[in-house]
Design a protein around this motif. Structure first.
Motif, mmCIF file in Angstrom:
data_model
loop_
_atom_site.group_PDB
_atom_site.id
_atom_site.type_symbol
_atom_site.label_atom_id
_atom_site.label_comp_id
_atom_site.label_asym_id
_atom_site.label_seq_id
_atom_site.Cartn_x
_atom_site.Cartn_y
_atom_site.Cartn_z
ATOM 1 N N ARG A 253 42.092 44.646 51.683
ATOM 2 C CA ARG A 253 43.195 43.946 51.392
ATOM 3 C C ARG A 253 42.812 42.672 51.978
ATOM 4 O O ARG A 253 42.191 42.554 53.348
ATOM 5 C CB ARG A 253 43.984 44.859 52.455
ATOM 6 N N VAL A 254 43.701 41.267 51.493
ATOM 7 C CA VAL A 254 42.780 40.103 51.862
ATOM 8 C C VAL A 254 44.523 39.377 52.074
ATOM 9 O O VAL A 254 45.359 39.205 51.127
ATOM 10 C CB VAL A 254 42.879 39.565 50.418
ATOM 11 N N PRO A 255 44.786 39.612 53.777
ATOM 12 C CA PRO A 255 46.006 38.305 54.126
ATOM 13 C C PRO A 255 46.214 36.692 54.378
ATOM 14 O O PRO A 255 44.897 36.558 54.516
ATOM 15 C CB PRO A 255 46.154 39.725 55.626
ATOM 16 N N GLU A 277 35.310 34.658 50.501
ATOM 17 C CA GLU A 277 34.966 35.895 52.164
ATOM 18 C C GLU A 277 35.077 37.351 51.183
ATOM 19 O O GLU A 277 34.003 37.657 52.036
ATOM 20 C CB GLU A 277 35.852 35.539 52.687
ATOM 21 N N ALA A 278 36.479 37.732 51.543
ATOM 22 C CA ALA A 278 36.094 39.169 51.410
ATOM 23 C C ALA A 278 34.831 39.448 50.284
ATOM 24 O O ALA A 278 34.740 40.884 51.064
ATOM 25 C CB ALA A 278 37.770 39.769 50.369
ATOM 26 N N ARG A 279 34.529 39.258 48.904
ATOM 27 C CA ARG A 279 33.644 39.135 47.891
ATOM 28 C C ARG A 279 32.335 38.785 49.407
ATOM 29 O O ARG A 279 31.614 40.277 48.954
ATOM 30 C CB ARG A 279 33.130 37.881 47.404
ATOM 31 N N ASP A 280 32.106 38.586 49.809
ATOM 32 C CA ASP A 280 30.590 38.156 50.903
ATOM 33 C C ASP A 280 30.451 39.379 51.316
ATOM 34 O O ASP A 280 29.132 40.114 51.841
ATOM 35 C CB ASP A 280 30.780 36.929 51.446
ATOM 36 N N LYS A 281 31.755 39.658 52.242
ATOM 37 C CA LYS A 281 31.340 41.534 52.987
ATOM 38 C C LYS A 281 31.627 42.778 52.257
ATOM 39 O O LYS A 281 30.930 43.480 52.751
ATOM 40 C CB LYS A 281 33.187 41.425 53.488
ATOM 41 N N PRO A 286 30.967 45.984 43.333
ATOM 42 C CA PRO A 286 32.140 45.173 42.228
ATOM 43 C C PRO A 286 33.764 45.524 43.411
ATOM 44 O O PRO A 286 33.488 46.868 44.880
ATOM 45 C CB PRO A 286 32.144 46.425 41.421
ATOM 46 N N LEU A 287 34.507 44.324 43.851
ATOM 47 C CA LEU A 287 35.551 44.243 45.025
ATOM 48 C C LEU A 287 36.584 44.532 44.039
ATOM 49 O O LEU A 287 36.955 43.449 43.127
ATOM 50 C CB LEU A 287 34.796 43.883 45.633
ATOM 51 N N ALA A 288 37.935 45.965 44.483
ATOM 52 C CA ALA A 288 38.730 45.427 44.014
ATOM 53 C C ALA A 288 39.719 44.905 45.607
ATOM 54 O O ALA A 288 39.902 45.317 46.574
ATOM 55 C CB ALA A 288 39.671 46.605 43.890
ATOM 56 N N PHE A 317 40.269 32.761 38.330
ATOM 57 C CA PHE A 317 39.157 31.969 39.462
ATOM 58 C C PHE A 317 38.122 33.355 40.265
ATOM 59 O O PHE A 317 37.467 33.181 40.654
ATOM 60 C CB PHE A 317 40.577 30.831 40.754
ATOM 61 N N ALA A 318 39.183 33.909 39.983
ATOM 62 C CA ALA A 318 38.158 35.267 40.719
ATOM 63 C C ALA A 318 36.826 35.668 39.721
ATOM 64 O O ALA A 318 37.120 35.597 38.709
ATOM 65 C CB ALA A 318 38.844 36.486 40.774
ATOM 66 N N SER A 319 36.001 36.035 40.258
ATOM 67 C CA SER A 319 34.409 36.172 40.256
ATOM 68 C C SER A 319 34.224 37.398 39.117
ATOM 69 O O SER A 319 34.973 38.374 39.040
ATOM 70 C CB SER A 319 33.481 35.997 40.842
ATOM 71 N N ARG A 320 33.084 37.823 37.926
ATOM 72 C CA ARG A 320 33.085 38.718 37.610
ATOM 73 C C ARG A 320 33.513 40.045 38.282
ATOM 74 O O ARG A 320 33.982 40.878 38.140
ATOM 75 C CB ARG A 320 32.478 38.362 36.477
ATOM 76 N N ASP A 321 32.876 39.680 39.575
ATOM 77 C CA ASP A 321 32.817 41.316 40.539
ATOM 78 C C ASP A 321 33.791 41.726 41.251
ATOM 79 O O ASP A 321 33.827 42.246 42.488
ATOM 80 C CB ASP A 321 31.519 41.443 41.197
ATOM 81 N N VAL A 322 34.509 41.219 41.119
ATOM 82 C CA VAL A 322 36.278 41.190 41.978
ATOM 83 C C VAL A 322 37.543 41.023 40.679
ATOM 84 O O VAL A 322 37.086 40.637 40.083
ATOM 85 C CB VAL A 322 36.500 39.596 43.116
ATOM 86 N N TRP A 323 38.109 42.079 41.205
ATOM 87 C CA TRP A 323 39.642 42.822 40.724
ATOM 88 C C TRP A 323 40.835 42.350 42.059
ATOM 89 O O TRP A 323 40.213 42.625 42.138
ATOM 90 C CB TRP A 323 39.271 43.484 39.877
ATOM 91 N N ILE A 324 41.871 41.756 41.163
ATOM 92 C CA ILE A 324 43.048 41.793 42.247
ATOM 93 C C ILE A 324 43.730 42.695 41.706
ATOM 94 O O ILE A 324 44.704 42.642 40.367
ATOM 95 C CB ILE A 324 43.655 40.622 41.633
ATOM 96 N N GLU A 325 43.982 44.011 42.339
ATOM 97 C CA GLU A 325 44.320 45.244 42.687
ATOM 98 C C GLU A 325 45.715 44.517 42.644
ATOM 99 O O GLU A 325 46.740 45.453 41.973
ATOM 100 C CB GLU A 325 44.224 46.107 43.211
#
Length: 409
Positions: A253-255, A277-281, A286-288, A317-325
């Motif tokens: 969750r990204v507030p 920042e969430a991707r770095d964490k 892979p991150l949703a 704009f998101a990278s290939r390993d990040v998806w916006i749920e």
């Protein structure tokens, strides 16, 4: 030094919810996530040369479509057997649902607690005794811990239990008991399961009473790192836990508070920075992400008219390993905003009616109590949608009405 591994709520082959309907979703990462996480668990146990592994219930996810789930589990247990590592497990509420589970023949390094009464599994060479009882049925409302055996004097005693204790949000109140009841048994460690969120129940005191959480998040409500506990026991019988992440796909969750911004382009850049920042964490997983975006009323009104278009714009704009749920929009409270004048205008009357429905617990036709009862009967993934939709409808209706009222002023 004695080291063992405590895990729970594997939910092997459980589906992941929230991305499968989106084009370009990471289908392969979603489909195999629980198996990969469980493979990580087995590898960790072997690499760290633990003395034994505890699986505190819900290894499976209810009834399976076929035997492949069970065969995979057996193969992983064989890996531990070849490494000389025994496994102690019990059945949780989801295991008790499965008819196939009871027909599995497990390797001889795996021992299961009975379901009809508590029992003790000793490791004589380690002077360790594990006490526990599994679920005979899905809905277990009895206090199983009340009848657990007395500790063996001079040994390290572990209680294994699938429970919600006195109740935990989003979890059925199975095998209820209190922390004081567990402490009173005189054990040195309590290995709990059922609650999917990591929790140190007794907070640094003896004995350790631990929920490790599940090993792989399955939807946005199971966000953050997921894994197991490595437990070190010193010569005085005191234990120290070390959380180890096992998940191969992560939810976050990204507030984002963009309430002071006036342009959509600035909001987009700000959100992109928060996603990075969430991707770095996530440390390469892979991150949703779910964006929880707070906006000033004007921008809120504009974006809420075409939320999917804004989501797709951000996805570019998101990278290939990040998806916006999902993007959840929230309207910022405007300080010193003039009060809405209540007159005969239909828009003002409708806004007032919305405010009454939101604030008055006795409002008809569906009261807040009714909504609460309904939510409790829903599965967690459906309950999430239920809550989201109520909030989304309220926010959008309020913003549109306020914008309309401003236009007519």
């Amino acid at each position: 030094m004695l080291t063992f591994l405590h895990a729970a709520d594997v939910h092997l082959d459980s589906p992941l919810f929230g991305l499968d309907s989106y084009e370009g979703a990471p289908v392969d990462a979603i489909r195999g996530a629980t198996r990969k996480a469980f493979t990580n668990l087995v590898r960790l146990a072997i690499d760290r040369r633990v003395k034994f592994v505890i699986l505190a219930g819900d290894n499976y996810d209810g009834n399976w479509k076929d035997y492949n789930t069970g065969l995979f589990f057996i193969n992983q247990m064989q890996e531990l057997r070849r490494a000389g590592i025994p496994v102690v497990m019990l059945t949780g509420n989801h295991d008790a649902e499965s008819r196939i589970t009871s027909k599995l023949t497990l390797p001889d390094n795996v021992r299961s607690f009975p379901t009809e009464k508590p029992d003790t599994i000793p490791f004589d060479h380690l002077r360790v005794a594990l006490h526990g009882q599994g679920f005979a049925r899905q809905a277990e409302f009895n206090n199983l811990a009340a009848d657990y055996p007395n500790p063996i004097p001079g040994w390290f005693n572990i209680g294994v239990l699938h429970t919600s204790l006195t109740g935990r949000e989003d979890h059925a109140n199975y095998a209820p008991c209190t922390l004081d009841e567990l402490i009173s048994r005189g054990y040195d460690y309590w290995a709990l399961g059922h609650v999917h969120k990591r929790e140190e129940v007794n907070k640094g005191r003896h004995p350790c009473v631990e929920f490790p959480g599940n090993i792989q998040g399955r939807h946005i409500r199971e966000d953050g790192p997921k894994g197991c506990l490595l437990v070190d026991v010193d010569a005085n019988g005191r234990s120290k836990t070390d959380f180890q992440a096992l998940d191969t796909f992560r939810w976050a969750r990204v507030p984002v508070d963009a309430s002071d911004m006036e342009r959509v382009a600035d909001v987009r850049t700000f959100v992109d920075e928060a996603i990075s920042e969430a991707r770095d964490k996530a440390e390469g997983r892979p991150l949703a992400v779910r964006i929880e975006l707070t906006l000033r009323p004007g921008l809120y009104s504009d974006i809420s008219k075409k939320p999917e278009e804004f989501r797709m714009d951000l996805a570019g704009f998101a990278s290939r390993d990040v998806w916006i749920e999902k993007i959840r929009l929230k309207q910022a409270v405007v300080k010193n905003a003039p009060a809405l004048v209540l007159n005969e205008d239909a828009k003002s009357e409708l806004l007032t009616a919305l405010q009454v429905l939101r604030n008055n617990a006795d409002a008809d036709p569906l009261t807040a109590e009714d909504c609460g009862k309904l939510k409790k009967t829903l599965p967690s993934e459906v309950r999430e949608v239920f809550t989201d939709k109520v909030d989304e409808i309220w926010e959008r209706a309020t913003a549109l009405l306020q914008a309309a009222a401003g236009e007519g002023a």
